[in-house]
Design a protein around this motif. Structure first.
Motif, mmCIF file in Angstrom:
data_model
loop_
_atom_site.group_PDB
_atom_site.id
_atom_site.type_symbol
_atom_site.label_atom_id
_atom_site.label_comp_id
_atom_site.label_asym_id
_atom_site.label_seq_id
_atom_site.Cartn_x
_atom_site.Cartn_y
_atom_site.Cartn_z
ATOM 1 N N LYS A 87 -17.355 33.163 22.789
ATOM 2 C CA LYS A 87 -16.155 33.314 21.967
ATOM 3 C C LYS A 87 -15.191 34.329 22.579
ATOM 4 C CE LYS A 87 -18.460 32.171 17.595
ATOM 5 N NZ LYS A 87 -18.821 32.645 16.241
ATOM 6 N N ASP B 73 -21.454 24.960 18.739
ATOM 7 C CA ASP B 73 -20.832 23.629 18.633
ATOM 8 C C ASP B 73 -19.592 23.670 17.746
ATOM 9 O OD1 ASP B 73 -22.748 22.545 20.280
ATOM 10 O OD2 ASP B 73 -23.932 21.653 18.654
ATOM 11 N N ALA B 74 -19.683 24.389 16.636
ATOM 12 C CA ALA B 74 -18.541 24.487 15.721
ATOM 13 C C ALA B 74 -17.370 25.174 16.405
ATOM 14 C CB ALA B 74 -18.939 25.247 14.455
ATOM 15 N N PHE B 75 -17.660 26.187 17.203
ATOM 16 C CA PHE B 75 -16.590 26.909 17.884
ATOM 17 C C PHE B 75 -15.960 26.070 18.984
ATOM 18 C CE2 PHE B 75 -15.137 29.665 21.366
ATOM 19 C CZ PHE B 75 -14.162 30.398 20.700
ATOM 20 N N ALA C 155 -25.530 25.409 16.392
ATOM 21 C CA ALA C 155 -24.533 24.993 15.408
ATOM 22 C C ALA C 155 -23.296 25.877 15.481
ATOM 23 C CB ALA C 155 -25.136 25.039 13.999
ATOM 24 N N GLU C 156 -23.505 27.181 15.630
ATOM 25 C CA GLU C 156 -22.384 28.116 15.729
ATOM 26 C C GLU C 156 -21.541 27.837 16.970
ATOM 27 O OE1 GLU C 156 -21.589 32.973 15.953
ATOM 28 O OE2 GLU C 156 -23.621 32.186 15.653
ATOM 29 N N SER D 182 -15.983 22.857 19.444
ATOM 30 C CA SER D 182 -15.335 21.618 18.997
ATOM 31 C C SER D 182 -13.902 21.866 18.556
ATOM 32 C CB SER D 182 -16.131 20.991 17.843
ATOM 33 O OG SER D 182 -16.121 21.831 16.702
ATOM 34 N N ASN D 183 -13.597 23.116 18.192
ATOM 35 C CA ASN D 183 -12.238 23.486 17.787
ATOM 36 C C ASN D 183 -11.499 24.284 18.855
ATOM 37 O OD1 ASN D 183 -12.271 22.403 15.061
ATOM 38 N ND2 ASN D 183 -13.752 24.010 14.577
#
Length: 311
Positions: A302, A179-181, A176-177, A183-184
């Protein structure tokens, strides 16, 4: 460390029930009738996987960290109460002497093909081995490396130690972490060409198609210029790097030669002067524990993305 603390709570909640379980370890199926009670992990990244699942109470020690890498404060806290049984690869006698019943290692992560310590040589002593998924390419075929390799190891460790729910929750959080990163992520239209510089001057030791940095680079919007190199971690000729003309160099930091020294070597080598990344001074450093499969891979993606495309 917050995630590790959560995992500890989940481990306690999982209770003591354990059903016989079978996990796939490279080309072997390994059966566990009960969770290991005297586990040993090799290398900093594998040890962090164990700690992330709250398995310290199942461990009698670790191997293969201080002889290669320097412990950072986060890792030092995690292993504070455990002995390092061997600074580099352990001998069979070291593991037997610790009364180990489980060894979490990998090929070239604590074991060598044809070496003294292998699943086959430890089996007569009641020591079961689980092999790091990324390393399986050294003894057979496997798909190209992916983030799934790391997730697979955490899930299998969860099954082995009876904390499967905690493992699935941990992996779901990582996914989830990430994917959230991503996707943006405002990446470029074309993947950034990236070279991984681990070590070596005459010939560079680097990451090929089956080594974890390839998956990290892709998640960050780049492409390993040696993606077609059918190896995990191996050496190539500098000519291949020059020809690929990477736009960014990822330096893996560990051992006696610092990341700054590796960067300076590339910057001051006339044969590498025309490489795009060298000309434009585009380097980013990953710590060894970030570049190899383990809990810090999300942070590594990241870090790479921020270096590739800006904050």
């Amino acid at each position: 460390m917050k995630r590790i603390a959560l995992s500890l709570v989940l481990t306690v909640m999982a209770g003591s029930a354990f059903a016989e379980t079978t996990v796939q370890s490279c080309d072997r199926e390994v059966v566990f009738s009960e969770p290991p009670k005297a586990a040993v992990s090799n290398d900093v990244n594998l040890t962090e996987m164990m700690l992330a699942l709250g398995l310290r109470d199942h461990m009698v020690g670790y191997t293969g960290i201080s002889g290669w890498k320097t412990l950072d404060e986060e890792m030092r806290e995690g292993v504070a109460e455990m002995p390092e049984l061997s600074a580099k690869y352990p001998t069979k006698e070291v593991l037997i002497g610790a009364d180990a019943d489980f060894y979490f290692a990998g090929w070239n992560y604590g074991m060598k093909v044809g070496g003294e310590v292998t699943p086959e040589t430890l089996e007569p002593f009641g020591i079961k081995v689980y092999e790091l998924t990324e390393s399986c390419i050294h003894i057979g075929e496997k798909p190209k490396v992916s983030m799934g390799d790391m997730y697979n190891d955490l899930i299998n460790l969860g099954k082995i130690f009876g904390v499967e729910d905690a493992a699935y929750d941990l992996v779901a959080g990582y996914k989830a972490e990430l994917d959230a990163f991503t996707s943006n992520l405002n990446a470029g239209e074309k993947p950034l060409r990236v070279f991984v510089y681990d070590s070596g001057e005459d010939k560079p030791f680097t990451a090929g198609r089956y080594a974890m940095p390839t998956a990290l680079i892709e998640a960050a919007g780049g492409i390993n210029v040696l993606d077609s190199f059918e190896k995990s971690w191996a050496t190539v000729d500098w000519e291949a790097v020059v020809e690929a003309d990477p736009e960014m160099v990822v330096i893996v930091n560990y051992g006696k030669v610092t990341a700054e020294q590796k960067r300076d070597f590339m910057k001051n080598n006339p044969a590498l002067a025309e490489i795009d990344a060298v000309k434009n001074d585009r380097f980013v450093t990953l710590e060894y524990v970030e570049a190899t499969p383990g809990p810090r891979n999300i942070k590594a993606v990241k870090k790479l993305a921020n270096a590739f495309w800006g904050e």
